[in-house]
Design a protein around this motif. Structure first.
Motif, PDB file in Angstrom:
ATOM      1  N   TYR A  51       0.850  -1.192   0.000  1.00 43.02           N
ATOM      2  CA  TYR A  51       0.000   0.000   0.000  1.00 43.02           C
ATOM      3  C   TYR A  51       0.884   1.239   0.000  1.00 43.02           C
ATOM      4  CZ  TYR A  51      -4.116   2.871   1.130  1.00 43.02           C
ATOM      5  OH  TYR A  51      -5.133   3.789   1.096  1.00 43.02           O
ATOM      6  N   SER A 102      -4.959  10.420  -0.453  1.00 47.77           N
ATOM      7  CA  SER A 102      -4.625   9.357   0.499  1.00 47.77           C
ATOM      8  C   SER A 102      -4.650   9.834   1.942  1.00 47.77           C
ATOM      9  CB  SER A 102      -3.233   8.786   0.185  1.00 47.77           C
ATOM     10  OG  SER A 102      -3.197   8.190  -1.088  1.00 47.77           O
ATOM     11  N   THR A 107     -10.773   8.089   2.769  1.00 47.80           N
ATOM     12  CA  THR A 107     -10.144   7.290   1.712  1.00 47.80           C
ATOM     13  C   THR A 107      -9.589   5.995   2.281  1.00 47.80           C
ATOM     14  OG1 THR A 107      -9.568   9.215   0.341  1.00 47.80           O
ATOM     15  CG2 THR A 107      -8.238   7.224   0.049  1.00 47.80           C
ATOM     16  N   HIS A 111     -10.783   2.061   1.513  1.00 45.68           N
ATOM     17  CA  HIS A 111      -9.874   1.037   1.010  1.00 45.68           C
ATOM     18  C   HIS A 111      -9.859  -0.199   1.907  1.00 45.68           C
ATOM     19  CE1 HIS A 111      -7.361   4.059  -1.574  1.00 45.68           C
ATOM     20  NE2 HIS A 111      -8.551   3.795  -2.085  1.00 45.68           N
ATOM     21  N   ASP A 371      -2.735   0.050  -4.453  1.00 47.20           N
ATOM     22  CA  ASP A 371      -3.125   1.366  -4.960  1.00 47.20           C
ATOM     23  C   ASP A 371      -2.104   1.991  -5.902  1.00 47.20           C
ATOM     24  OD1 ASP A 371      -1.235   1.615  -2.960  1.00 47.20           O
ATOM     25  OD2 ASP A 371      -2.046   3.483  -2.162  1.00 47.20           O
ATOM     26  N   PHE A 380      -7.067  -2.183  -6.649  1.00 50.00           N
ATOM     27  CA  PHE A 380      -8.296  -1.581  -6.159  1.00 50.00           C
ATOM     28  C   PHE A 380      -9.203  -1.219  -7.337  1.00 50.00           C
ATOM     29  CE2 PHE A 380      -6.640   3.105  -5.553  1.00 50.00           C
ATOM     30  CZ  PHE A 380      -6.420   3.205  -6.909  1.00 50.00           C
TER      31      PHE A 380
END
Length: 432
Positions: A51, A102, A107, A111, A371, A380
């Motif tokens: 990530y 982010s 957000t 996720h 991501d 994603f």
């Protein structure tokens, strides 16, 4: 004479009390700060993804204002985000393309909710050397990892720290900054002792810390001169911040020390001191080469044999595809890459890697990445309607649903958990 004996006895009592005090203080200082239990005691049986979390909205609130300077090759599907921001790019219908930030808690929450919904076990949060160098002063990066820890606990997803050595200078700098940053993460952000449900990823009963970037020839540093062995020793044996398991991210051909790997046998010594080795396989295999999965399988089998010999666990990386057309216009202006240079083929390439690795006997997977839209490897939700521009181009989902790669990743996790049989035929998700 009797007075001297009493004085001597009194001195001994004072000395003993001082020693006892020091032992008590040392004992309290030497107590581990890690939570003893977690929902995830081992990496075995899990599918974890990397990530990045590096997409930040500038102060003016406009992301990617200039199409000519765009460096990402994939566009996210943004309908479910609570907050999105305008960009300088347009869709085919003339509407403004929007992007997420982010650093927004919403957000991160979304996720991690996707991870839970589709059965992705969790993520390694990338912690780059430039960030670790700033440590407590890296406010945005610290906010992101704090939000991720909270979201991981709320959704019961595994989470761990992965240090990326990108940014480490060629000389005059070593891994001392990482030691201090790990102390900060443990003390201030409580990465191994979350509030709420404990979901930090352990391996062999110990918190797992990953270090990525050893043995790559394009790095400016020498792995013999950066104090990496001292950092590993600290993570493993420090009485307060240690007691950790270690995973090392290395090149694909780490075992033979050739091709994409430096020919330095010291790398093998470092790997033998770790608990898990993670070969980085992005761009090393392609669906455009006939029977390339045979080469992938044989590489994994050889790696597993080496790891069994030296008592190191093994996790291969899998990725959905690769594209860096827009980035290459700046990095390789004389060799601009095509869009989707390693095509996803609607998920077939991704599933070929997953099924090949699992059939070879692999017990855990690392997905590159959750991501990462810069290189078009994100799993994603991606858009089938990316912006249309004069200079920038983007991959799409080949007509598949935006969540197709989350679904496939969850299917891989089911196989690892023994909930379904492995099939080399890609699940189509028709009945989901």
């Amino acid at each position: 004479m009797m007075g001297n004996k009493r004085l001597s006895a009194a001195c001994r009592n004072v000395w003993c009390s001082a020693v006892l005090f020091l032992l008590v203080v040392h004992g309290s200082q030497g107590q581990s700060k890690h939570q003893k239990g977690t929902m995830y005691e081992t990496y075995r049986g899990l599918v974890m993804a990397g990530y990045q979390g590096w997409f930040r909205v500038p102060e003016d609130g406009v992301m990617y204002p200039d199409e000519a300077k765009i460096r990402i090759d994939m566009w996210p599907e943004t309908e479910e985000y609570e907050k999105t921001y305008p960009t300088g790019l347009k869709h085919a219908d003339g509407s403004t393309a929007r992007f997420f930030n982010s650093a927004d808690k919403s957000t991160i929450d979304l996720h991690f909710q996707w991870m839970k919904d589709y059965g992705v076990d969790g993520v390694f949060m990338q912690r780059f050397f430039n960030t670790a160098r700033q440590s407590a002063n890296a406010k945005t990066a610290n906010t992101i990892i704090t939000n991720a820890l909270e979201a991981a606990s709320a959704t019961e997803r595994a989470i761990a720290v992965m240090y990326d050595l990108s940014g480490l200078k060629a000389s005059g700098e070593d891994c001392s900054a990482l030691i201090e940053d790990w102390k900060f993460l443990v003390d201030s952000l409580k990465v191994t002792a979350q509030e709420g449900k404990q979901t930090y990823l352990f391996h062999a009963g110990k918190p797992l810390v990953a270090i990525w970037g050893l043995g790559f020839p394009d790095r400016p540093y020498d792995i013999r001169d950066i104090g990496i062995a001292r950092f590993i020793e600290f993570l493993k044996n420090d009485p307060v911040y240690g007691g950790c398991s270690i995973m090392l991210g290395v090149p694909t051909f780490w075992r033979t020390l050739e091709a994409d790997c430096l020919p330095d046998p010291y790398l093998h010594e470092l790997i033998k001191s770790a608990d898990i080795v993670l070969p980085w396989m992005v761009q090393r295999f392609s669906p455009l080469l006939h029977n390339d999965m045979d080469r992938y399988r044989d590489l994994i089998l050889g790696d597993l044999t080496w790891c069994a010999r030296y008592g190191v666990d093994y996790v291969p990386s899998v990725y959905p595809g690769f594209s860096w057309h827009n980035l290459s216009r700046f990095e390789f202006p004389d060799d601009i890459k095509p869009v989707g240079s390693i095509p996803r083929q609607g998920g077939r390439f991704y599933w070929q890697q997953i099924s090949t690795a699992l059939s070879a006997g692999v017990g855990m997977l690392y997905v590159a990445m959750f991501d990462e839209v810069n290189e078009g490897t994100a799993i994603f939700k991606g858009s089938n309607n990316p912006p249309k521009g004069n200079t920038s181009q983007f991959i799409d989902m080949d007509g598949k649903p935006s969540d197709h790669y989350l679904f496939l990743t969850g299917e891989a996790a089911k196989v690892l958990r023994g909930e379904k049989e492995l099939s080399f035929l890609m699940p189509d998700g028709t009945n989901r």
